[in-house]
Design an enzyme around this catalytic site. Structure first.
Site, PDB file in Angstrom:
ATOM      1  CG  HIS A   6      -2.117  -1.029   0.729  1.00 52.62           C
ATOM      2  ND1 HIS A   6      -2.055  -2.347   1.089  1.00 52.62           N
ATOM      3  CD2 HIS A   6      -3.181  -0.903  -0.086  1.00 52.62           C
ATOM      4  CE1 HIS A   6      -3.074  -2.979   0.529  1.00 52.62           C
ATOM      5  NE2 HIS A   6      -3.770  -2.130  -0.183  1.00 52.62           N
ATOM      6  CD  GLU A  11      -9.388  -8.000  -4.011  1.00 51.73           C
ATOM      7  OE1 GLU A  11      -8.420  -7.245  -3.908  1.00 51.73           O
ATOM      8  OE2 GLU A  11     -10.353  -7.981  -3.232  1.00 51.73           O
ATOM      9  CG  ASP A  20      -5.271  -8.712  -2.129  1.00 54.55           C
ATOM     10  OD1 ASP A  20      -4.329  -9.050  -1.391  1.00 54.55           O
ATOM     11  OD2 ASP A  20      -5.960  -7.701  -1.916  1.00 54.55           O
ATOM     12  CB  CYS A  46      -9.193  -2.159 -10.344  1.00 52.91           C
ATOM     13  SG  CYS A  46      -9.563  -3.365  -9.067  1.00 52.91           S
TER      14      CYS A  46
HETATM   15  C1  PEP Z   1      -5.940  -5.616  -5.577  1.00 52.21           C
HETATM   16  O1  PEP Z   1      -5.826  -6.442  -4.662  1.00 52.21           O
HETATM   17  O2  PEP Z   1      -5.417  -5.755  -6.714  1.00 52.21           O
HETATM   18  C2  PEP Z   1      -6.701  -4.381  -5.351  1.00 52.21           C
HETATM   19  C3  PEP Z   1      -6.974  -3.567  -6.338  1.00 52.21           C
HETATM   20  O3  PEP Z   1      -7.061  -4.096  -4.063  1.00 52.21           O
HETATM   21  P1  PEP Z   1      -6.008  -3.554  -2.954  1.00 52.21           P
HETATM   22  O4  PEP Z   1      -4.701  -3.338  -3.624  1.00 52.21           O
HETATM   23  O5  PEP Z   1      -6.568  -2.300  -2.395  1.00 52.21           O
HETATM   24  O6  PEP Z   1      -5.992  -4.684  -1.975  1.00 52.21           O
HETATM   25 MG    MG Z   2      -7.049  -6.258  -2.896  1.00 49.35          MG
END
Ligand code: PEP
Ligand code: MG
Length: 551
Positions: A208, A429, A453, A500
């Site tokens: 993140h 995911e 994920d 995404c």
């Molecule tokens: C992902 O897991 O690719 C996603 C878009 O969600 P996050 O990165 O917020 O877990």
């Molecule tokens: Mg995710």
């Protein structure tokens, strides 16, 4: 298929060279570039909270008392100085309020009393701050929320007493490159505008830290071995595309890095229009955002609104009204918005949920699974999203994170539709969801593939782990096959399937994803121009050929 353009081995060191276009004096380091752009300037390390040493026998209590007073005075003076440099506003008020707490005579008297009871200076400070923290926490309400500030002040006072660097995000009063072992999402969210780039020793490409850096358009390099060993003030350059960090730059080299960054940003800023392949096949280019502050012109809507980013530092659940206001702010400014319901747990803890610790948090209660233990949280959030959509007239789509079975998708869809939300989707995911994409699509209107994920769970590789970056590489054929399975299911059902995860913002991968059949790519604003440019250079047939080679 391996991608020849991938960054250098995260453990590897660069030979002396010219990593960012400037003359390099002292050599360089290499990490993983996770947020494009270049920057150069002095680096400052974010110190960790100091560890208390073993208690000492106190021989001279006057000297310990003097050390206590000096530490508190130095913390107070530091906060006052930072408050005056903050130039007014909330930041200045917060820093002044913290300075007043550090200067509180009752706190000092408590610490002095602890010295009289036989504690050395660092332990006396620790005891006094802990006592005040407990008093505040017991009062409840707003004051209890301030208890965490006392922990921060305690760490500062103990660090001052031990002659260690101040913990927390530095505020030197001039632009700098922030260097840290690692950054929590809350640290990254609270960065000031004086931070021009980030370099961390740990972290992975889908951590993140990387996501938040991209959201803010900050050049960032993670998994950069050796970076925290450099001294504060060292002038470094950061190339967030290649992962190279130049060390010991001349003034001339610094100016050149900044110039080349400005020129590149200007060039990409001129790109515009909807996403299209060379032969006109449309591919929606959408934004990943954490709040209205991440919105930028140039995309075709928002493909992932990570609502949990709004509430990372909250100790109490945000109210319905507060949520309506936060969502409406985004809805009013962006035409179509795909809102993801709260994705809490593991690497994105939401303190207000107060989830108990788990032995394997990434495999535990996270994402939609929080609904198993706290169903009211999702109910309130769906109510707030529906109300904000009604109030603004926005085209609001809603999707749940970490959906694993068709039954979960069906339950989520029912609750969203009951509230008048008509476009309901599921994130893919978890491999189980990809394998049953057709059955998920029998329940929902669209799928959005979270490759961050999906990689983590397909390869059993922690997305934060710098040593496993090769497994988390979105070019891995097993990941591409799962994406293809989802896209095939979407085509058969006549429903959109987008990506995404961070993979969607990789310009070299974009034609492959389109060739696999995905209908939209959602990414940080900073990635949109380069993805648009790359797609416009390949026909759909070429994209399909690239996809066939890659999977
Ligand atoms: C992902 O897991 O690719 C996603 C878009 O969600 P996050 O990165 O917020 O877990
Ligand atoms: Mg995710």
């Amino acid at each position: 298929m391996a991608d020849p353009g991938r960054p250098a081995d995260p453990d590897g060191r660069l030979a002396d060279g010219d990593p960012a276009g400037g003359r390099l004096v002292g050599g360089g380091l290499a990490g993983l570039g996770v947020s494009q752009g270049r920057a150069a300037g002095p680096m400052i390390r974010m110190a960790s909270p100091p560890a208390l040493p073993s208690p000492r026998q106190v021989a001279n209590s006057a000297a310990e008392t003097a050390a206590v007073v000096k530490a508190l005075e130095s913390v107070t003076a530091d906060l006052r100085q930072r408050g005056s440099l903050a130039g007014g506003g909330d930041a200045a008020e917060i820093l002044d309020a913290l300075a007043m707490i550090a200067d509180d005579p009752m706190l000092r008297e408590d610490a002095e009393a602890a010295v009289r009871d036989g504690l050395d200076a660092p332990h006396a400070l620790d005891a006094a701050f802990t006592h005040h923290r407990e008093t505040l926490a017991a009062l409840g309400g707003y004051l209890a929320e301030r208890a965490a500030d006392l922990d921060d002040l305690k760490h500062r006072a103990v660090a001052a007493c031990l002659g260690l660097p101040m913990p927390g995000i530095p505020a030197p009063g001039h632009p700098y490159i922030l260097v840290a072992e690692d950054l929590s999402p809350a640290d990254t969210a609270g960065l000031g505008t004086d931070v021009v780039a980030l370099v961390t020793e740990k972290g992975g490409p889908t951590s993140h830290t990387a996501i938040l850096a991209r959201g803010r358009g900050l050049p960032a390099v993670v998994a950069c071995a050796g970076i925290t060993a450099l001294a504060d003030g060292t002038v470094i350059s950061v190339d967030g595309k290649t992962g190279q960090v130049g060390v010991g730059l001349t003034d001339e080299a610094v100016a050149q890095v900044r110039r080349s960054d400005r020129e590149e940003r200007e060039r990409l800023a001129n790109s515009s229009g909807p996403g299209r392949t060379a032969d006109g096949h449309p591919v929606k280019l959408l934004l990943n955002i954490g709040s209205a502050a991440d919105l930028r012109p140039g995309a075709e809507g928002v493909g992932l609104f990570r609502t949990e980013f709004l509430f990372l530092d909250r100790k109490r659940e945000p109210s319905f009204e507060e949520q309506v206001a936060a969502y409406a702010e985004v809805f009013a400014r962006a035409g179509t918005v795909v809102v993801r319901t709260l994705d809490a747990g593991t690497d994105k803890p939401l303190p207000f949920l107060d989830l108990p610790p788990e032995p394997n948090p990434a495999l535990g209660i996270r994402g939609l699974r929080v609904d198993r233990v706290l169903p009211a949280v999702l109910d309130t959030q769906l109510d707030a999203i529906a109300e904000a959509a009604r109030a603004t007239g926005a085209d609001a789509w809603v999707m749940a994170p970490m959906v694993t079975t068709p039954a979960e998708a069906a339950g989520f869809a029912r609750r969203a539709r009951d509230r008048g939300l008509t476009r309901v989707g599921a994130m893919v995911e978890v491999p189980a969801a990809a394998l049953l994409a057709d059955r998920l699509l029998a329940e929902v209107d669209f799928l959005s593939i979270g490759t961050n994920d999906l990689s983590q769970y397909t390869f059993a590789a922690d997305r934060q782990h710098p040593g496993l970056a090769d497994l988390l590489d979105p070019w891995q054929p097993a990941l591409l096959k799962l994406i293809a399975a989802c896209a095939d299911a979407g085509r058969a059902a006549g429903k959109p399937v987008g990506v995404c995860g961070e993979a969607a913002g990789d310009p070299r991968l974009a034609p492959v994803l389109v060739g696999l059949g995905v209908t939209s790519l959602s990414m940080a604003a900073v990635c949109v121009p380069s993805v648009r440019e790359e797609l416009s250079q390949h026909t759909l047939e070429e994209c399909r050929e690239l996809a066939a080679l890659a999977r």
